[in-house]
Design a protein around this motif. Sequence first.
Motif, PDB file in Angstrom:
ATOM      1  N   ASP A  55       0.958  -1.211   0.107  1.00 52.35           N
ATOM      2  CA  ASP A  55      -0.063  -0.016   0.145  1.00 52.35           C
ATOM      3  C   ASP A  55       1.014   1.379  -0.016  1.00 52.35           C
ATOM      4  O   ASP A  55       0.494   2.412  -0.644  1.00 52.35           O
ATOM      5  CB  ASP A  55      -0.834  -0.017   1.455  1.00 52.35           C
ATOM      6  CG  ASP A  55      -2.124  -0.832   1.219  1.00 52.35           C
ATOM      7  OD1 ASP A  55      -2.427  -1.443  -0.076  1.00 52.35           O
ATOM      8  OD2 ASP A  55      -2.719  -1.303   2.352  1.00 52.35           O
ATOM      9  N   GLN A  56       1.821   1.242   0.618  1.00 53.96           N
ATOM     10  CA  GLN A  56       2.927   2.392   0.959  1.00 53.96           C
ATOM     11  C   GLN A  56       3.520   2.428  -0.677  1.00 53.96           C
ATOM     12  O   GLN A  56       3.775   3.711  -1.105  1.00 53.96           O
ATOM     13  CB  GLN A  56       3.827   2.092   1.886  1.00 53.96           C
ATOM     14  CG  GLN A  56       3.142   2.233   3.301  1.00 53.96           C
ATOM     15  CD  GLN A  56       4.350   2.003   4.495  1.00 53.96           C
ATOM     16  OE1 GLN A  56       5.002   0.910   4.300  1.00 53.96           O
ATOM     17  NE2 GLN A  56       4.640   2.970   5.534  1.00 53.96           N
ATOM     18  N   ILE A  57       4.008   1.517  -1.116  1.00 49.45           N
ATOM     19  CA  ILE A  57       4.625   1.653  -2.617  1.00 49.45           C
ATOM     20  C   ILE A  57       3.566   2.193  -3.527  1.00 49.45           C
ATOM     21  O   ILE A  57       3.789   3.284  -4.252  1.00 49.45           O
ATOM     22  CB  ILE A  57       5.138   0.409  -2.878  1.00 49.45           C
ATOM     23  CG1 ILE A  57       6.149  -0.031  -1.944  1.00 49.45           C
ATOM     24  CG2 ILE A  57       5.623   0.385  -4.293  1.00 49.45           C
ATOM     25  CD1 ILE A  57       6.996  -1.516  -2.278  1.00 49.45           C
ATOM     26  N   PHE A  58       2.208   1.827  -3.447  1.00 50.87           N
ATOM     27  CA  PHE A  58       1.394   2.341  -4.563  1.00 50.87           C
ATOM     28  C   PHE A  58       1.114   3.819  -4.082  1.00 50.87           C
ATOM     29  O   PHE A  58       0.719   4.635  -4.959  1.00 50.87           O
ATOM     30  CB  PHE A  58       0.190   1.431  -4.414  1.00 50.87           C
ATOM     31  CG  PHE A  58       0.026   0.476  -5.485  1.00 50.87           C
ATOM     32  CD1 PHE A  58      -0.082   0.498  -6.960  1.00 50.87           C
ATOM     33  CD2 PHE A  58       0.659  -1.049  -5.043  1.00 50.87           C
ATOM     34  CE1 PHE A  58      -0.003  -0.292  -7.647  1.00 50.87           C
ATOM     35  CE2 PHE A  58       0.537  -1.962  -6.257  1.00 50.87           C
ATOM     36  CZ  PHE A  58       0.450  -1.487  -7.486  1.00 50.87           C
ATOM     37  N   ASP A  59       1.235   4.128  -2.748  1.00 48.14           N
ATOM     38  CA  ASP A  59       0.944   5.571  -2.373  1.00 48.14           C
ATOM     39  C   ASP A  59       2.044   6.452  -3.123  1.00 48.14           C
ATOM     40  O   ASP A  59       1.755   7.477  -3.966  1.00 48.14           O
ATOM     41  CB  ASP A  59       0.954   5.705  -0.973  1.00 48.14           C
ATOM     42  CG  ASP A  59      -0.595   5.552  -0.406  1.00 48.14           C
ATOM     43  OD1 ASP A  59      -1.478   5.169  -1.043  1.00 48.14           O
ATOM     44  OD2 ASP A  59      -0.563   5.139   0.701  1.00 48.14           O
ATOM     45  N   ILE A  60       3.205   5.839  -2.892  1.00 43.90           N
ATOM     46  CA  ILE A  60       4.333   6.793  -3.690  1.00 43.90           C
ATOM     47  C   ILE A  60       4.354   6.698  -5.127  1.00 43.90           C
ATOM     48  O   ILE A  60       4.544   7.738  -5.914  1.00 43.90           O
ATOM     49  CB  ILE A  60       5.585   6.091  -3.316  1.00 43.90           C
ATOM     50  CG1 ILE A  60       5.919   6.266  -1.609  1.00 43.90           C
ATOM     51  CG2 ILE A  60       6.827   6.766  -3.880  1.00 43.90           C
ATOM     52  CD1 ILE A  60       6.876   5.647  -0.982  1.00 43.90           C
ATOM     53  N   ALA A  61       4.080   5.417  -5.613  1.00 40.91           N
ATOM     54  CA  ALA A  61       3.773   5.537  -6.997  1.00 40.91           C
ATOM     55  C   ALA A  61       2.599   6.733  -7.631  1.00 40.91           C
ATOM     56  O   ALA A  61       2.517   7.053  -8.751  1.00 40.91           O
ATOM     57  CB  ALA A  61       3.214   4.159  -7.618  1.00 40.91           C
ATOM     58  N   ARG A  62       1.495   6.629  -6.820  1.00 43.17           N
ATOM     59  CA  ARG A  62       0.705   7.659  -7.276  1.00 43.17           C
ATOM     60  C   ARG A  62       0.810   9.027  -7.123  1.00 43.17           C
ATOM     61  O   ARG A  62       0.843   9.796  -7.982  1.00 43.17           O
ATOM     62  CB  ARG A  62      -0.684   7.653  -6.202  1.00 43.17           C
ATOM     63  CG  ARG A  62      -1.547   6.234  -6.447  1.00 43.17           C
ATOM     64  CD  ARG A  62      -2.830   6.241  -5.630  1.00 43.17           C
ATOM     65  NE  ARG A  62      -3.432   4.867  -5.625  1.00 43.17           N
ATOM     66  CZ  ARG A  62      -3.175   3.885  -4.663  1.00 43.17           C
ATOM     67  NH1 ARG A  62      -2.432   4.011  -3.569  1.00 43.17           N
ATOM     68  NH2 ARG A  62      -3.829   2.578  -4.793  1.00 43.17           N
ATOM     69  N   THR A  63       2.010   9.274  -6.366  1.00 39.00           N
ATOM     70  CA  THR A  63       2.424  10.648  -6.242  1.00 39.00           C
ATOM     71  C   THR A  63       3.238  10.904  -7.266  1.00 39.00           C
ATOM     72  O   THR A  63       3.542  12.214  -7.906  1.00 39.00           O
ATOM     73  CB  THR A  63       3.379  11.114  -5.128  1.00 39.00           C
ATOM     74  OG1 THR A  63       4.408  10.303  -5.144  1.00 39.00           O
ATOM     75  CG2 THR A  63       2.440  10.629  -3.778  1.00 39.00           C
ATOM     76  N   MET A  64       3.832   9.811  -8.132  1.00 41.55           N
ATOM     77  CA  MET A  64       5.006   9.943  -9.164  1.00 41.55           C
ATOM     78  C   MET A  64       3.990   9.843 -10.400  1.00 41.55           C
ATOM     79  O   MET A  64       4.603   9.976 -11.605  1.00 41.55           O
ATOM     80  CB  MET A  64       5.996   9.067  -9.224  1.00 41.55           C
ATOM     81  CG  MET A  64       6.736   9.194  -8.032  1.00 41.55           C
ATOM     82  SD  MET A  64       8.021   7.759  -7.760  1.00 41.55           S
ATOM     83  CE  MET A  64       8.951   8.019  -9.023  1.00 41.55           C
ATOM     84  N   GLY A  65       2.768   9.394 -10.304  1.00 40.75           N
ATOM     85  CA  GLY A  65       1.902   9.447 -11.699  1.00 40.75           C
ATOM     86  C   GLY A  65       2.262   8.012 -12.188  1.00 40.75           C
ATOM     87  O   GLY A  65       2.055   8.141 -13.444  1.00 40.75           O
ATOM     88  N   ILE A  66       2.607   7.227 -11.755  1.00 43.12           N
ATOM     89  CA  ILE A  66       3.192   5.745 -12.271  1.00 43.12           C
ATOM     90  C   ILE A  66       2.455   4.663 -11.819  1.00 43.12           C
ATOM     91  O   ILE A  66       2.852   3.198 -11.800  1.00 43.12           O
ATOM     92  CB  ILE A  66       4.666   5.485 -12.200  1.00 43.12           C
ATOM     93  CG1 ILE A  66       5.103   5.511 -10.731  1.00 43.12           C
ATOM     94  CG2 ILE A  66       5.274   6.454 -13.286  1.00 43.12           C
ATOM     95  CD1 ILE A  66       6.628   4.935 -10.641  1.00 43.12           C
ATOM     96  N   ALA A  67       1.304   4.649 -11.046  1.00 43.00           N
ATOM     97  CA  ALA A  67       0.562   3.581 -10.227  1.00 43.00           C
ATOM     98  C   ALA A  67       0.122   2.727 -11.567  1.00 43.00           C
ATOM     99  O   ALA A  67      -0.139   1.477 -11.138  1.00 43.00           O
ATOM    100  CB  ALA A  67      -0.726   4.439  -9.446  1.00 43.00           C
ATOM    101  N   GLU A  68      -0.432   3.152 -12.537  1.00 40.12           N
ATOM    102  CA  GLU A  68      -1.192   2.378 -13.638  1.00 40.12           C
ATOM    103  C   GLU A  68      -0.284   1.550 -14.195  1.00 40.12           C
ATOM    104  O   GLU A  68      -0.338   0.273 -14.176  1.00 40.12           O
ATOM    105  CB  GLU A  68      -1.726   3.088 -14.530  1.00 40.12           C
ATOM    106  CG  GLU A  68      -3.011   3.986 -14.407  1.00 40.12           C
ATOM    107  CD  GLU A  68      -3.200   4.562 -15.749  1.00 40.12           C
ATOM    108  OE1 GLU A  68      -2.886   4.314 -16.876  1.00 40.12           O
ATOM    109  OE2 GLU A  68      -4.244   5.714 -15.533  1.00 40.12           O
ATOM    110  N   GLU A  69       1.156   2.028 -14.338  1.00 39.40           N
ATOM    111  CA  GLU A  69       2.435   0.836 -14.862  1.00 39.40           C
ATOM    112  C   GLU A  69       2.724   0.178 -13.775  1.00 39.40           C
ATOM    113  O   GLU A  69       3.022  -1.162 -14.115  1.00 39.40           O
ATOM    114  CB  GLU A  69       3.464   2.017 -15.239  1.00 39.40           C
ATOM    115  CG  GLU A  69       4.790   1.220 -15.690  1.00 39.40           C
ATOM    116  CD  GLU A  69       4.589   0.458 -16.767  1.00 39.40           C
ATOM    117  OE1 GLU A  69       5.437  -0.504 -16.960  1.00 39.40           O
ATOM    118  OE2 GLU A  69       3.435   0.583 -17.598  1.00 39.40           O
ATOM    119  N   LEU A  70       2.666   0.557 -12.606  1.00 38.33           N
ATOM    120  CA  LEU A  70       3.091  -0.395 -11.327  1.00 38.33           C
ATOM    121  C   LEU A  70       1.833  -1.504 -11.348  1.00 38.33           C
ATOM    122  O   LEU A  70       2.344  -2.630 -11.311  1.00 38.33           O
ATOM    123  CB  LEU A  70       3.313   0.563 -10.041  1.00 38.33           C
ATOM    124  CG  LEU A  70       3.593  -0.637  -8.866  1.00 38.33           C
ATOM    125  CD1 LEU A  70       4.878  -1.212  -9.031  1.00 38.33           C
ATOM    126  CD2 LEU A  70       3.631   0.406  -7.699  1.00 38.33           C
TER     127      LEU A  70
END
Length: 419
Positions: free
Chosen positions: A47-62
């Motif tokens: 969940d924390q990793i996805f939160d960081i990915a969202r701030t970077m705009g790469i959650a979809e790719e992740l």
Amino acid sequence: MGVDGDFDERFSSLISVFQPIVDSRTGLVVAHEALTRWPAFPDTSPDQIFDIARTMGIAEELDRRCIASAVAAAAQFTPADHPPRTLFVNIEAEAISSENSSTSARRLSELLRGGGSQVRPVAEFAERSLLTDPARLLRSADRLRRDGIIIALDDVGADPDSMVVLPLLAPEVIKLDRSLLDDDLTGDKLATLLAVLAYASRFDVALIAEGIETERQKEKAIAWGAAYGQGFHLGRPAPLDASQTSSFPVQPRPPVTRPLTEILDDRATDTTSISVLASISDHLLDFATATAEALTIVIAFPEPDMCSADMARTLRRLARKHPYVKALDAPRALFTATDGVRHADLVQPSERIGAIAVIGQRFYCALVARPLDPNGPASPSNQWRYFLTVDPAQVCTAAHTLIVNSTSPTDPGTSGWLG
């Protein structure tokens, strides 16, 4: 873990592990849930990793990489002469957040089916996604079901408000939130659990109890009616091997594809005046005002001017009381982004259809109508064909059809408060 330049490289080094889902009575493994781990971040939760990915705009790719990794590993360790392996895959909200994203419903389906005949995918959505954008979620579920993918809902019971939208998604599998197995269930939690059990029994839903860490919890889950279990007591997440799994006897439901006009043509046998229909609609709204039961309310106006200022005030009051109130084809000027009413337009208005659907944990009612002459001038003397139903499946179909044919928060021209 901070946001820095080498995050992309580090999150790419992910591995998939798989936690067994077990027939609680026989102990046989019937499926696995795919989970992702990042060796570079052993102390950071997904969940924390996805939160960081969202701030970077790469959650979809992740999310795309997590799904592809899990499906590929499941296919690799399922021999061709074995039955297909049932694989639960967690779907993040970003996977269906944009019609044009690489992980739209079509792309998501392709990823989930990437294991071919060796993997039987189950798309697992979190309960919290139900109230975020139901229109897009329901459309995505319909698309996945057309491709033979089962729908599961995770953490059910964590948010009681989501219970009233649950019948619209009609998941084939429900995963009970671990809090529902507590020995010290509060009155509200017990009411939620009983509502879930009643829903599962009525709509033939497979129940999986999550978070089983003791034999007592397993026995309690069985007593409540959960045929399947998942948790450390039954099996920890680990890499897959080629062991054969038992059958998971669940099939995807047929998607809801028929337009409301066809449903009306099949079921409407009587005609009446608009004043009678308006009176019935008012009775349903009066019930919604008086009841203590949380409701989903979806109302479609055949003409915008049929939603008066008084009606808009009623809907705003109901939105303060109930978790999901949606008004379709009503004048947009009567609602604001803060009044709680989810205003939207029907994507393809169908011959001046008017409808109201009210859904609770124990109450289902829908009224659908249109004028005998859809192209004629509006008049109080006009006769309308209609059907009224209290059959839960028919009510849910009517509400589902209205919602999936309405705009979503991120559709062009909307204001971000339509759902």
